[in-house]
Design a protein around this motif. Structure first.
Motif, short mmCIF file in Angstrom:
data_model
loop_
_atom_site.label_atom_id
_atom_site.label_comp_id
_atom_site.label_asym_id
_atom_site.label_seq_id
_atom_site.Cartn_x
_atom_site.Cartn_y
_atom_site.Cartn_z
N PHE A 67 -6.50 -7.55 -25.25
CA PHE A 67 -6.02 -6.73 -26.51
C PHE A 67 -4.60 -7.49 -26.77
CE2 PHE A 67 -4.62 -4.48 -22.55
CZ PHE A 67 -3.05 -4.36 -22.83
N ARG A 68 -4.22 -7.09 -28.16
CA ARG A 68 -2.82 -7.66 -28.37
C ARG A 68 -1.87 -6.38 -28.21
NH1 ARG A 68 -3.99 -11.88 -33.27
NH2 ARG A 68 -5.26 -13.25 -31.72
N LEU A 69 -0.52 -6.77 -27.93
CA LEU A 69 0.35 -5.69 -27.96
C LEU A 69 1.68 -6.07 -28.70
CD1 LEU A 69 1.08 -2.93 -26.34
CD2 LEU A 69 1.99 -4.51 -24.53
N LYS A 70 2.21 -5.15 -29.57
CA LYS A 70 3.48 -5.21 -30.45
C LYS A 70 4.16 -4.59 -29.70
CE LYS A 70 1.53 -5.86 -35.09
NZ LYS A 70 1.50 -5.50 -36.54
N LEU A 71 5.55 -5.18 -29.31
CA LEU A 71 6.60 -4.65 -28.98
C LEU A 71 7.77 -4.66 -30.06
CD1 LEU A 71 6.79 -5.83 -25.21
CD2 LEU A 71 5.85 -3.77 -26.13
N PRO A 72 8.51 -3.54 -30.62
CA PRO A 72 9.38 -3.62 -31.47
C PRO A 72 10.69 -4.09 -30.84
CG PRO A 72 9.07 -1.34 -30.78
CD PRO A 72 8.14 -2.11 -29.88
N ALA A 73 11.56 -4.63 -31.74
CA ALA A 73 12.87 -5.31 -31.18
C ALA A 73 13.53 -4.07 -30.56
CB ALA A 73 13.63 -5.66 -32.56
N ASN A 74 14.27 -4.59 -29.43
CA ASN A 74 15.01 -3.94 -28.82
C ASN A 74 14.33 -2.66 -27.75
OD1 ASN A 74 17.51 -4.86 -29.47
ND2 ASN A 74 17.28 -3.91 -31.43
N SER A 75 13.14 -3.06 -27.38
CA SER A 75 12.36 -2.06 -26.53
C SER A 75 12.61 -2.53 -25.23
CB SER A 75 10.92 -2.30 -26.87
OG SER A 75 10.48 -3.50 -26.74
N SER A 76 12.38 -1.54 -24.07
CA SER A 76 12.35 -1.70 -22.97
C SER A 76 11.06 -0.96 -22.40
CB SER A 76 13.42 -1.13 -22.34
OG SER A 76 13.70 -1.38 -20.97
N VAL A 77 10.46 -1.67 -21.28
CA VAL A 77 9.45 -0.93 -20.51
C VAL A 77 10.07 -0.90 -18.80
CG1 VAL A 77 6.80 -1.39 -19.88
CG2 VAL A 77 7.76 -2.01 -21.97
N GLY A 78 10.11 0.23 -18.51
CA GLY A 78 11.00 0.46 -17.07
C GLY A 78 10.03 -0.39 -16.17
N VAL A 79 10.48 -0.22 -14.98
CA VAL A 79 9.77 -0.78 -13.74
C VAL A 79 8.18 -0.20 -13.69
CG1 VAL A 79 9.81 -1.16 -10.97
CG2 VAL A 79 11.94 -1.36 -12.56
N HIS A 80 7.30 -1.05 -13.68
CA HIS A 80 6.04 -0.45 -13.63
C HIS A 80 5.15 -1.60 -12.90
CE1 HIS A 80 6.15 -2.94 -16.87
NE2 HIS A 80 4.71 -3.26 -16.71
N THR A 81 3.74 -1.19 -12.50
CA THR A 81 2.73 -1.87 -12.07
C THR A 81 1.53 -1.91 -12.75
OG1 THR A 81 2.25 -0.26 -10.16
CG2 THR A 81 3.85 -1.81 -9.61
N HIS A 82 0.54 -2.94 -12.55
CA HIS A 82 -0.69 -2.49 -12.90
C HIS A 82 -1.84 -2.74 -12.04
CE1 HIS A 82 0.84 -2.77 -17.27
NE2 HIS A 82 1.73 -3.91 -16.90
N PRO A 83 -2.83 -2.08 -12.15
CA PRO A 83 -3.77 -2.32 -11.04
C PRO A 83 -4.65 -3.44 -11.12
CG PRO A 83 -4.56 -0.92 -12.83
CD PRO A 83 -3.20 -1.16 -13.25
N ALA A 84 -4.80 -4.26 -11.98
CA ALA A 84 -5.51 -5.44 -12.17
C ALA A 84 -4.56 -6.69 -12.36
CB ALA A 84 -6.40 -5.41 -13.35
#
Length: 158
Positions: A67-84
């Motif tokens: 998949f593709r993911l678009k992140l807008p300017a000045n975005s923040s994704v907090g501390v996280h994990t992924h299962p894979a």
């Protein structure tokens, strides 16, 4: 074993091999994704303004996904994990990634278009963009998901 039995066994083995090849051919279909034709939808698990376009598979199900993911300017994704394991290629813009259990934008590494990251399952990370948006392509084997260390960082929580 009689000659007739030998022929019967050979036919059974050959038909099994043919059926296996036919089943594999059914699974292997051409997927052509034109950027201008992708169907973008909101990605609420990532944050406000983030958009996702699934190209292959179902990220929530077992099996391969892209998949593709678009992140807008000045975005923040907090501390996280992924299962894979997450395989990320930056297609455009600048993407910032920090690893560890705390969010520290000053320690985040910058990745530009063409750069690739392979992040093992369970690695704590934070991510985002600064003055420009970014488009990423992610692929792996699902189920894929996102788990925030602090529930307050999860944009799905009210």
């Amino acid at each position: 074993m009689s000659p007739l039995s030998n022929v019967a066994v050979t036919l059974v083995l050959l038909s099994g091999a043919w059926l296996t090849q036919a089943a594999a051919a059914e699974e292997a279909a051409l997927i052509a994704a034109r950027a201008s034709e992708l169907q973008w939808t909101a990605a609420p698990s990532v944050g406000p303004g983030a958009m996702i376009a699934v190209i292959e598979g179902d990220p929530k199900a077992a099996g391969p996904f892209t998949f593709r993911l678009k992140l807008p300017a000045n975005s923040s994704v907090g501390v996280h994990t992924h299962p894979a394991t997450e395989r990320v290629t930056v297609l455009s813009g600048s993407f910032y990634l920090g690893t560890g259990d705390t969010l520290d934008p000053a320690k985040a590494a910058t990745y530009q278009a063409g750069d690739t990251l392979i992040i093992p399952a369970g690695v704590a990370m934070s991510a985002g963009t600064r003055s420009e948006a970014a488009v990423l392509q992610l692929h792996g084997t699902g189920p894929w998901g996102i788990s925030y260390h602090d529930p307050a960082d999860d944009p799905r929580n009210p």
